[in-house]
Design a protein around this motif. Structure first.
Motif: not given
Length: 188
Positions: A103-122
């Motif tokens: 499994p992996f996370i895919l992120s656009y490289g040009d959109i600022l995201v609240d860091p809490a959202n990374y923790k939610r999707v891992v």
């Protein structure tokens, strides 16, 4: 299942940014003293991601020279080059060998995201194949429209509509709610 790897899409020109992207790709635009891409890498690292593949293209050296192998940020960074700008979906194919069957996370490289959202999707639940992050209150005609049903299940996804295409979406609007694509995904 905890995800520990990510793919970041950072190959685009950022043509709507005009002079801001004349010398650097859009993910390298500085916001409050750091490139947008640095915020993303730090957010992913802090969420438990250990290795990242950055898909580069336009002004690729600006990204490579700044981030190197990632050791400065305590994360492993590899690169893949997109030579033809032919859509987001095709770019993911460049990451196939990197992610393998994991499994992996895919992120656009040009959109600022609240860091809490990374923790939610891992933390990808065992019974979920993919997570697509969305946000309310954005004009879906300016980016990505994510249509979901009443159970928040994906019905359709449309990127950057052409003039007149929104009218053809009216049938979708009748049975699904459009949200704006927030540019962060998790895939089994």
């Amino acid at each position: 299942m905890k995800i520990n790897q990510a793919v970041i899409l950072a190959a685009g020109r950022g043509t709507r940014m005009r002079e801001l992207t004349a010398e650097v790709p859009k993910p390298m635009i500085v916001v409050r003293g750091k490139p947008v891409l640095q915020y993303i890498i730090e957010g992913l690292r802090d969420a438990g991601i250990h290795k990242v593949l950055i898909v580069i293209g336009y002004h690729a050296d600006a990204v490579r020279n700044f981030f190197g192998d990632g050791s400065r940020w305590s994360i492993g960074i590899q690169y893949a080059t997109q030579t033809v700008q032919d859509g987001t979906g095709r770019v993911v194919d460049l990451a196939r060998d990197f992610v393998g069957d994991s499994p992996f996370i895919l992120s656009y490289g040009d959109i600022l995201v609240d860091p809490a959202n990374y923790k939610r999707v891992v933390d990808l639940p065992e019974d979920v194949e993919a997570i697509i992050t969305v946000t309310r209150g954005e004009d879906v005609s300016k980016g990505g429209a994510v249509f979901v049903n009443e159970r928040m299940e994906l019905v359709d996804l449309r990127e950057k509509p052409r003039p007149g295409e929104m009218e053809r979406w009216s049938e979708l609007f009748e049975r699904a709610v459009p949200f704006y694509n927030a540019g962060l995904y998790a895939f089994r």
